[in-house]
Every structure is written in structure tokens, then in C-alpha cells.
Design a protein around this motif. Structure first.
Motif, PDB file in Angstrom:
ATOM      1  N   PHE A  46      50.060  31.172  17.443  1.00 61.25           N
ATOM      2  CA  PHE A  46      48.790  31.343  18.138  1.00 61.25           C
ATOM      3  C   PHE A  46      48.904  31.221  19.634  1.00 61.25           C
ATOM      4  CE2 PHE A  46      47.136  30.974  13.912  1.00 61.25           C
ATOM      5  CZ  PHE A  46      45.985  31.744  13.926  1.00 61.25           C
ATOM      6  N   LYS A  47      49.730  30.315  20.118  1.00 61.20           N
ATOM      7  CA  LYS A  47      49.680  30.078  21.565  1.00 61.20           C
ATOM      8  C   LYS A  47      51.044  29.913  22.201  1.00 61.20           C
ATOM      9  CE  LYS A  47      45.575  30.109  23.381  1.00 61.20           C
ATOM     10  NZ  LYS A  47      45.293  31.047  24.459  1.00 61.20           N
ATOM     11  N   PHE A  56      41.003  23.920  18.293  1.00 66.75           N
ATOM     12  CA  PHE A  56      40.521  25.278  18.549  1.00 66.75           C
ATOM     13  C   PHE A  56      39.495  25.656  17.517  1.00 66.75           C
ATOM     14  CE2 PHE A  56      43.992  27.614  21.137  1.00 66.75           C
ATOM     15  CZ  PHE A  56      44.013  26.593  22.065  1.00 66.75           C
ATOM     16  N   HIS A  57      38.452  26.388  17.992  1.00 62.69           N
ATOM     17  CA  HIS A  57      37.447  26.868  17.046  1.00 62.69           C
ATOM     18  C   HIS A  57      37.862  28.251  16.542  1.00 62.69           C
ATOM     19  CE1 HIS A  57      32.912  27.642  16.050  1.00 62.69           C
ATOM     20  NE2 HIS A  57      33.642  27.316  14.978  1.00 62.69           N
ATOM     21  N   ILE A  58      38.628  28.184  15.497  1.00 59.77           N
ATOM     22  CA  ILE A  58      39.184  29.453  15.022  1.00 59.77           C
ATOM     23  C   ILE A  58      38.277  30.151  14.033  1.00 59.77           C
ATOM     24  CG2 ILE A  58      40.522  28.432  13.139  1.00 59.77           C
ATOM     25  CD1 ILE A  58      42.795  30.373  13.945  1.00 59.77           C
ATOM     26  N   GLY A  59      37.446  29.337  13.402  1.00 59.99           N
ATOM     27  CA  GLY A  59      36.533  29.909  12.417  1.00 59.99           C
ATOM     28  C   GLY A  59      36.949  29.584  11.002  1.00 59.99           C
ATOM     29  N   GLU A  68      45.272  40.928   6.422  1.00 64.34           N
ATOM     30  CA  GLU A  68      46.036  41.108   7.640  1.00 64.34           C
ATOM     31  C   GLU A  68      45.114  40.914   8.829  1.00 64.34           C
ATOM     32  OE1 GLU A  68      49.237  44.328   7.612  1.00 64.34           O
ATOM     33  OE2 GLU A  68      47.807  45.000   9.133  1.00 64.34           O
ATOM     34  N   LEU A  69      45.496  40.020   9.712  1.00 64.06           N
ATOM     35  CA  LEU A  69      44.679  39.727  10.891  1.00 64.06           C
ATOM     36  C   LEU A  69      45.478  40.028  12.132  1.00 64.06           C
ATOM     37  CD1 LEU A  69      43.209  36.271   9.821  1.00 64.06           C
ATOM     38  CD2 LEU A  69      42.254  38.531   9.438  1.00 64.06           C
ATOM     39  N   ILE A  70      44.739  40.090  13.239  1.00 62.45           N
ATOM     40  CA  ILE A  70      45.392  40.349  14.507  1.00 62.45           C
ATOM     41  C   ILE A  70      45.123  39.172  15.412  1.00 62.45           C
ATOM     42  CG2 ILE A  70      45.420  41.874  16.516  1.00 62.45           C
ATOM     43  CD1 ILE A  70      44.366  44.055  14.530  1.00 62.45           C
ATOM     44  N   LEU A  71      46.174  38.709  16.061  1.00 64.19           N
ATOM     45  CA  LEU A  71      46.025  37.608  17.010  1.00 64.19           C
ATOM     46  C   LEU A  71      46.052  38.221  18.401  1.00 64.19           C
ATOM     47  CD1 LEU A  71      48.462  35.034  15.399  1.00 64.19           C
ATOM     48  CD2 LEU A  71      46.135  35.620  14.765  1.00 64.19           C
ATOM     49  N   PRO A  72      44.892  38.350  19.055  1.00 64.39           N
ATOM     50  CA  PRO A  72      44.834  39.080  20.316  1.00 64.39           C
ATOM     51  C   PRO A  72      45.404  38.288  21.490  1.00 64.39           C
ATOM     52  CG  PRO A  72      42.661  38.264  19.721  1.00 64.39           C
ATOM     53  CD  PRO A  72      43.557  37.849  18.612  1.00 64.39           C
ATOM     54  N   ASN A  73      45.474  36.978  21.408  1.00 62.68           N
ATOM     55  CA  ASN A  73      45.787  36.202  22.609  1.00 62.68           C
ATOM     56  C   ASN A  73      47.209  35.691  22.671  1.00 62.68           C
ATOM     57  OD1 ASN A  73      43.175  36.603  23.218  1.00 62.68           O
ATOM     58  ND2 ASN A  73      42.480  34.597  22.491  1.00 62.68           N
ATOM     59  N   ILE A  77      49.956  41.376  21.126  1.00 61.70           N
ATOM     60  CA  ILE A  77      49.199  41.371  19.869  1.00 61.70           C
ATOM     61  C   ILE A  77      50.160  41.179  18.712  1.00 61.70           C
ATOM     62  CG2 ILE A  77      47.905  42.846  18.296  1.00 61.70           C
ATOM     63  CD1 ILE A  77      46.455  43.968  20.694  1.00 61.70           C
ATOM     64  N   MET A  82      47.201  36.287   6.294  1.00 59.62           N
ATOM     65  CA  MET A  82      46.638  34.933   6.111  1.00 59.62           C
ATOM     66  C   MET A  82      46.254  34.739   4.659  1.00 59.62           C
ATOM     67  SD  MET A  82      43.253  33.199   7.821  1.00 59.62           S
ATOM     68  CE  MET A  82      43.976  32.795   9.402  1.00 59.62           C
TER      69      MET A  82
END
Lengths: 810, 99
Positions: A46-47, A56-59, A68-73, A77, A82
């Protein structure tokens, strides 16, 4: 897997180690969506590795398994998978999320997908190649633009159909499509060239590559098929092959033509080659006469013969040069009529009449001259391609060259032949001249030699009244033989000069002639033949009471003798000789026919036609080639005809046909004049031949003359002058012409200068010639031929010396 | 994009990064929930981070898709494809049954 509070202490440590070192990220997210725990892998995801993501408020994670998710930060990318599970964390409901980095896998898949897409676009849009994939059974799975263009089917209508539909019915029934698939399946790949069928039924020539497609396990999953239209290449190739064939043919024909010199066989070779190789239906070659603007058929192809017959085109037949095609062709233009049904000129219409539809007329042109025309035709309309027309044009040029050569060769041959004939004629003339000289020499000698025989015989018959009948008969035979010899000698010269004199014709009895000749030649056909073991039977078939014809007996006898000799020569194995006489027509206006027939080898037509030409002989060294020529000469002089019937192996019949004598032609024999014969003449005889001198002297002394002789011209002149001086001149001088040193002419001159009135009589072996040519030399009063006839000498003396005979007596 | 209206009780934002299969699924799921339970009272905004990358940092979005409940407060987040609808509804605190 979940982390539970009631996990024993030791196990908890182990789990901690697992979590700390797991490659997957692990997060604990509370019910509010805040990160409560993250292992190092998760933090890194993530970081980056250094920062903490706790809090972190990830949800709240709500995912189906492995979303499949995308980690924009995360700097770049990243894609993660998950998985979330509900757990209890610090006594509260929480979520355990496990995240796995799939960025690279996804990128690889993307690349693959993209390249597949590119490939798909590529193949689909390729226009020049038909590219398709087939399932293992040959059913079409994919179809590109090139395939649509090439084969005419849209993608929608062809997918799912068998590729067999592209093959011709013949190929299909031969099982070719499945063979090709089997081959590709076995070898991995196969190539093929051949005709394929489009949707609209037209055909194209295809180059096909078929590749087997197998999966990773090696199982056959289908085929890739690439097809290219190479019709143009194939046609270009075919055209090239055609041109090569034509070149080869041209080469072959020109070679064959070059080996030949005569037009006929040149044309034959050309037409046969065209018939065999180009499969023309009709072919012929005509020769052109430009001055007459006329065409003449020279040669017709062997296979065109039947058609030519129907066309009434035969060799040597003229063809009218009609205004259309033929006229253009004889001007040097190649004329092609693709459809004769549409041409309405006489010659094409004539060909169309027997079912010919297309026609090529090629001029045989050499330099600017058209020597002829090559005509070929086919039963099909538009039967000749431009390539063939070009070929025929080239061929006709070669043929024209050959024609010119052949014509040159012919004229050269003719020139040689003319030269040969001229040379032969010159040689013949030379031979005749030589023969003439020889003949006249021989004639002279023979005449000289005969003179005493003739004189004594005549004298004996006249003076010896008490001769026995036997002796008289012998003497008469001798006299006749001498006359015949004299005639023969005279005619020796017939071969080199015109007839010298008109010998008096007498009525001739053909039967008598035949009998005399058979008696004269018996030695030849009986004795000589027997010596060689050959039996020749001689028979006569003589018509009794034949009328007479006018002729010279000696010549007729000699001719018949020649015919008998020829008949005997023609029967080297023996045979029968028949001498036959008969009357054709009436006794007054018909003809007497004398035939000599043998059963010998006979003559072929060529020999028969040449047999009367002087010096033509089939007897080799033995023959002079003059026998039949003499017979022919005799026949001409007697206005008789001669016919020769013969065939090889069939014997020969020689037939003489004499016109029956009309009474007007028969001159009565003059009775000898008994009166006015002078006697007691003083005569001087001059000759270098003592035998002749003696015989003439004996004969004239018997007539009562006084004879002095001189041996040679010089002595003769001396004696004459001496006699003049003695006062006892000679009444006449008889001198030989041909003498050494001083000949008869000089003697005559000398005598006339001494005594111009004394008659001089010249005796000569050439006498008849001089008489004929009126060549009486000056100072000579009369010329007499040798052998001298007593009667002639007496007549001449009576004419020249009447006075002396009557008055003066020595 | 639906314009923000003051009288909407519910304002939801779905953050995505391109319309990936997961994003599509998430959008479909939230639409289903909204039409079934929040008809007439919501605004759904889809924010594509590929178009506005700065919002990721600003709005504290760590993974997409993320659904954010802007209103009613407090702010709530759900990450994932939102495939478990009862869980999403629980997360958003939507009462079952039509309102």
C-alpha cells in the motif's frame, strides 16, 4: 485462516512468524473500515516499505473471492487480488483481508491479449492472402478479409463450413482435401499448388500452405491455412513455357528444313510439324508468282489431305488471290481471321464451307519479296492465340529463307546441269569430229582397196562369157558385197555431215531383204551363240507376194542386220528371234511392215526412249551406240517409221514400216548403152597405189585402150609432158586425188597448163563428197568416186573424148 | 455523472480506476442497492481516478473500487466489488425494506 484470541501462546508465535514473513499482504480492518493490523507485505503493497498504514481508512472489504483491485497510490498503479474473511479482533467483529500483488501477472496477460489482438487485426485485415483457421476436421473457424476477397464468401456465411468447398469436384472426388489435412497433421505442414473454385464458380490457381496447430499437450487443435492466388504467375509461367515450346519447335523445324534442299520436302516437314505440334486442322503452302499475281498450291499437309480434297484444293491447283485476306497476305502482311463465319470473301468462305472457323495466312517473305503463303486453319473460332500468330509469323520467315535457298540451289543445280549438257554436247561434237576424220580416212583407204575388187569383178562378168553359173554367182555376190561396203563407207560419214548424195532408190523386196540378212548374220546368231552355249532359234513369218517399196537395198539390209544383232544381244540366255513381214493396208497405198522380234531382256521406258540417240548404248564397251541410230537414219531417209515395243523381261519388237511404192516412183532400170563407147584411146593413169593402177589398166585395156601408168603425181606430170614432146599426147588423164608430195590437183593444173584441152578425170576415195558439194576442183573435168565402176569410167570417157574415139587413131 | 442535489439524503461516491471488470461489477451492485432501497433519495457519483488522479490522495482512497458514503454522515467506506449486498447494506447502514 483466522487469528483467534484463544490460540495457545506457542501457536500464536508460530502464526506471528507466518504473518510477518508471508508473501501475501494481510490486513485486519475493523467494522468501521480502518486498518487495525498490517503485516509487512501489506504495508509494502500500500505505501512502500517504510510507512505505516495502520489507522488508514481503507473501507470495509466486500469482495467476492479473489476480486481484483487497483491500488492507485502505491507509486505506480498496482493490481491486487483481495480475499476477505470476517474475524473477531479484540473482541469485535473485524475483517481479515489477504491481498496478493498480481500486477505482473496481469501485465503479462495484457501483453498477451494485446498481441493476440494485434495478430487478429493483422490477419483479419490482410487482403492479399486468404488466412483461415480450421478445426481438426477441416471446418472453418476464422476467416480474414483476404479470404473474402479471394474466395468471395463473407465471414458469416462460411464459418462452420468445410474447406472442401474450395476444391474442384474432381479434386473432391479424388479425396484431395482430406489427403492434404492428413499430410499436414502428419508432417506438421504441407504445401500445395492447384486450381481452386471461388463462390461464383470461377477458378484460380492457388498456392496453399497448411500448418497443423497443436496445444501444449501436443493434441491437434486445428489447422492454419494460407492461400495465395498465383493465377497470374501460373499463366505467365504457362505463357513462358508456351513460348519455349514454340521456340523449340521453331528450332526443330528450321533444323529439319536446313537439312533439305528441295521445296517439296521442306514444305512437308513444316506442315507435318504444325499438324503434329500445333494440332492445326488444315495446313497448306502456296507459292506466289508476283508477276502474274497468282498463287499455286505447292504442298498440302498429310493430315489435311481429306479436307483439302473436299475443298478441291489439290497440289499444283491455282488459288485466286481474292481482294481481302490473300491480297493483303501477298503484300507481306500476316492475316488472321478469327471467325470465318463473319468473313464473306471467296477463299475464307470456301474454308468455312468445310467447317473451318479460324484462319491464319502468313506470308513467306524474304527481304521484300513474298515467295508464297503458309495457310493454317482450325475448326474452332478464335482458334489462334496472339502467341501462335507470332510464332507462325516467325516460322514463315524461316521457311521463306529456306524457300529462297532451295530456289537458289535449284537454279545452281540447273546451271550445273546446263553446263554439263553443254560440255557433253561439246565432247560429243569433238567425238563426232574425230570420228568423222577417222571415218573419212578409213573410207578413203577402203575405197582404194575395193577398187581392184570392183573393177576385176565387173570386168570378169562382162568379158568372160564362158563363166560357169557357179562362178558367175560367186562373182555377183562379190560385186553386191563390194557395193554394200561402198554404201556402208559412204554412210559412215552420215554421222558428221549432211547426206552427201541422193542415192538412187530402187524397188525393194522386203522378204528378200530378210532372207539375205538372216543368211549374212548366221555366223552371229548361230555359230557364235553356240560357242557360248546359247541357243537362239530363228524363225521367219514372211507374207508371200508383198508389194515392193522404194529404197536403197544396202541401207535396208544394214538396218535389218543391226536389228538382228540387237535381238541376239538382248538374248544372252538364248531365245527365239522372229523376223516377220506383212502388208498393212492395200497393195497400192498401204505399207510393208518388217518386224524383228526377240524374247530377250527387254528395255525399260527410259532406255526405250533413248535407244535411238547416237552413242547411247546399254552394251558397254561392246556397243558403239550407233546401231539403232543408223536404223533411225535409214528410216528417215526412206520416209519409213520405226517403232520399238518393249518392256523389261518381255522382249523387244522393232517394227519398220515402209510405204508401198507407187508405180510413178519406180524408175525403169536403164539398159546399158552399147554404142558410142570409144576405144583405142591413149590414156595416162596416175596413182600411188600399184594394185589400183594395175586393175584399172587391165580393165581399160580390155576395152581396147592404150594405157600408160605413172606411180605418183610427179612421174605422171613428167610422163605427160614427155608424151607431148614425143608428139604422142594422151587423150585423157585419170589421176588419183590423194597422193604424197604432188597430189591430183597439182597434176591436173600441170596438165591443163601444158594442154588445156586434155580432159583430166580425178579419182578419189572422197569422190562422193566432192560430187555432192559440187566441189569439182579447177582444171579437173570430172570427179569419179572410188571404187570406180567400169561403166562410169566408160561413160565419162565417152562424154569427154568423143572426137578421139571417132577420128583420131594413134 | 449525476449532479449533487442538496435535498438528497444519500450521497454515494464510487471511486474506480478505469472500468475494470471488478469496477463494473461494483457499479452494478451499488446501482441495484440504490434503486431497490434508496430510490429518489440518493446521488451516486462515479469518480475515475485515471481521469482525476489527485483525488486518490485527497479523498484518502487506498484501493479501488471503493464506495464512499458522503452522506448521511459519518463517512463510510467499503472496498471491493460489493458483491455481498447484505454486507454492503450493513456497511452503508441502509435498513432493509422500502423507506
Amino acid at each position: 485462516m483466522g487469528l483467534h484470541a484463544n490460540v495457545p501462546e506457542a501457536n500464536e508465535n508460530i502464526f506471528k512468524i507466518f504473518v510477518e514473513h508471508a508473501a501475501d499482504g494481510m490486513l485486519v480492518i475493523d467494522a468501521g473500515g480502518f486498518v487495525r493490523f498490517a503485516n509487512p507485505a501489506a504495508t509494502a503493497l500500500f505505501k512502500g516499505e517504510t510507512q505505516q498504514i495502520l489507522g488508514f481508512h481503507i473501507g470495509v472489504p466486500v469482495v467476492e473471492k479473489a476480486s481484483e483491485l487497483i491500488l492507485p497510490n502505491a507509486g505506480t498503479i498496482r493490481y491486487v487480488e483481495m480475499v476477505a474473511t470476517d474475524i473477531v479482533w479484540d473482541g469485535q467483529i473485524a475483517h481479515l483481508a489477504s491481498v496478493r500483488d498480481v500486477t505482473e501477472r496481469k501485465q503479462a496477460a495484457d501483453t498477451l491479449r494485446k498481441s493476440e489482438e494485434t495478430f487478429r487485426l493483422l490477419t483479419e485485415n490482410v487482403k492479399d492472402y486468404a488466412i483461415m483457421s480450421l478445426d481438426p476436421q477441416g471446418y472453418i473457424v476464422t476467416w480474414n478479409e483476404g479470404a473474402r476477397r479471394l474466395k468471395g464468401y463473407d465471414k458469416a456465411e462460411i464459418i462452420g463450413h468445410s474447406m472442401e468447398g474450395f476444391y474442384s469436384p474432381e479434386d473432391r472426388s479424388a479425396g484431395k482435401p482430406s489427403q492434404l489435412l492428413a499430410l499436414a497433421a502428419a508432417a506438421g505442414r504441407c504445401e500445395d499448388e492447384g486450381w481452386r473454385v471461388r463462390k461464383d464458380g470461377t477458378r484460380f490457381y492457388a498456392d496453399v500452405v497448411l500448418t497443423a496447430m497443436r496445444n501444449a499437450a501436443g493434441k491437434l487443435v486445428g489447422f492454419a491455412k494460407i492461400t495465395r492466388d498465383i493465377t497470374q504467375r501460373e499463366e505467365a509461367g504457362r505463357r513462358l513455357r508456351g513460348q519455349l515450346e514454340h521456340l523449340t519447335l521453331l528450332d526443330r523445324i528450321t533444323r529439319a528444313v536446313g537439312e533439305r534442299q528441295d521445296l517439296n520436302s521442306i514444305f512437308q516437314v513444316v506442315l507435318r510439324s504444325l499438324e503434329d505440334t500445333l494440332q492445326i486442322t488444315f495446313g497448306c503452302i502456296c507459292l506466289y508468282d508476283s508477276t502474274a499475281n497468282a498463287l499455286r498450291v505447292s504442298r498440302i499437309g498429310a493430315k489435311s489431305d481429306a479436307l483439302a480434297h473436299r475443298l478441291q484444293i489439290v497440289e499444283q491447283a491455282p488459288i485466286d488471290v481474292d481482294a481481302n485476306g490473300l491480297q493483303r497476305c501477298v503484300k507481306g502482311e500476316l492475316v488472321y481471321e478469327p471467325d470465318l463465319d463473319k468473313v464473306h470473301f471467296p477463299f475464307p468462305a470456301r474454308l468455312a464451307g468445310v467447317g473451318l472457323r479460324s484462319l491464319v495466312m502468313a506470308p513467306l517473305r524474304c527481304e521484300s519479296r513474298v515467295l508464297g503463303i503458309l495457310i493454317v486453319a482450325r475448326a474452332e473460332a478464335h482458334g489462334f492465340s496472339s502467341v501462335e500468330c507470332e510464332f507462325l509469323r516467325q516460322l514463315s520467315e524461316h521457311v521463306a529463307l529456306a524457300v529462297q535457298h532451295a530456289q537458289l540451289y535449284d537454279s545452281l543445280k540447273q546451271a550445273y546441269e546446263d553446263l554439263r549438257v553443254t560440255r557433253e554436247a561439246a565432247m560429243q561434237e569433238e567425238r563426232l569430229r574425230a570420228l568423222g576424220q577417222m571415218a573419212s580416212g578409213i573410207a578413203h583407204d577402203i575405197n582404194n582397196a575395193l577398187s581392184p575388187v570392183s573393177l576385176y569383178t565387173e570386168s570378169l562378168l562382162e568379158t568372160e562369157t564362158n563363166l560357169s553359173a557357179h562362178a558367175r554367182g560367186y562373182l555377183e555376190t562379190i560385186q553386191r558385197a563390194v557395193e554394200d561396203v561402198a554404201h556402208t563407207v559412204a554412210r559412215l560419214r552420215d554421222f558428221y555431215r549432211e547426206r552427201e548424195q541422193q542415192i538412187e532408190l530402187t524397188p525393194v523386196d522386203a522378204n528378200l531383204m530378210v532372207e539375205q540378212v538372216l543368211a549374212l548374220t548366221k555366223a552371229r546368231w548361230h555359230d557364235q551363240a553356240l560357242q557360248q552355249g546359247v541357243v537362239i532359234r530363228v524363225q521367219t513369218e514372211l507374207a508371200p507376194g508383198l508389194p515392193r517399196f522404194m529404197g536403197v537395198e544396202a541401207e535396208v539390209r544394214e538396218s535389218l542386220t543391226n536389228l538382228v544383232f540387237n535381238a541376239v544381244d538382248a538374248m544372252p540366255e538364248g531365245g527365239t528371234l522372229t523376223a516377220r513381214t506383212r502388208l498393212a493396208g492395200t497393195r497400192t497405198s498401204g505399207s510393208v511392215i518388217v518386224e524383228v522380234v526377240d524374247t530377250g531382256v527387254g528395255m525399260d521406258e527410259e532406255t526405250r526412249q533413248k535407244c535411238m540417240v547416237p552413242f547411247f548404248t546399254t552394251k558397254g564397251e561392246r556397243g558403239t551406240g550407233l546401231g539403232l541410230a543408223m536404223v533411225f537414219g535409214m528410216a528417215e531417209r526412206h520416209s519409213a517409221s520405226i517403232e520399238i515395243d518393249s518392256a523389261p523381261g518381255d522382249g523387244t519388237t522393232a517394227r519398220l514400216r515402209f510405204a508401198v511404192a507407187t508405180t510413178a516412183l519406180v524408175r525403169p532400170m536403164l539398159p546399158p548403152d552399147p554404142l558410142q563407147l570409144p576405144s583405142n584411146l591413149r590414156l595416162l593413169l596416175v596413182d600411188d597405189d600399184p594394185v589400183l593402177l594395175k586393175s584399172l589398166r587391165d580393165a581399160l585395156e580390155a576395152d581396147g585402150h592404150l594405157i600408160a601408168t605413172a606411180d605418183g603425181g610427179k612421174m605422171g606430170i613428167a610422163e605427160f609432158n614427155a608424151a607431148l614432146e614425143r608428139g604422142a599426147p594422151y587423150a585423157a588423164v585419170i589421176t588419183d586425188l590423194g597422193m604424197p608430195h604432188v597430189d591430183g590437183r597439182k597434176v591436173a593444173t600441170a596438165i591443163k597448163s601444158a594442154s588445156p584441152t586434155t580432159p583430166v578425170i580425178l579419182l578419189t576415195g572422197w569422190g562422193q563428197r566432192m560430187i555432192a558439194e559440187q566441189e569439182t576442183p579447177s582444171h579437173v573435168d570430172r570427179v569419179l568416186a572410188k571404187p570406180p565402176k567400169l561403166r562410169e569410167v566408160r561413160e565419162v570417157l565417152a562424154q569427154l573424148c568423143p572426137l578421139q574415139a571417132l577420128g583420131l587413131t594413134p | 455523472m449525476i449532479a449533487e442535489q442538496p435535498d438528497h439524503k444519500w450521497i454515494l461516491r464510487l471511486y474506480v480506476a478505469g472500468l475494470t471488470p471488478t469496477a463494473e461489477r461494483a457499479l452494478a451492485n451499488i446501482k441495484t442497492i440504490c434503486t431497490q432501497h434508496l430510490e429518489g433519495q440518493y446521488a451516486l457519483q462515479v469518480i475515475d481516478l485515471l481521469e482525476s488522479p489527485a483525488l486518490a490522495e485527497l479523498d484518502q482512497i487506498f484501493a479501488v473500487p471503493t464506495l464512499v458514503r458522503q452522506l448521511p454522515s459519518p463517512l463510510r467506506k467499503i472496498v471491493g466489488d460489493l458483491s455481498d449486498i447484505p454486507k454492503v447494506m450493513a456497511g452503508l447502514d441502509i435498513k432493509t425494506g422500502p423507506q
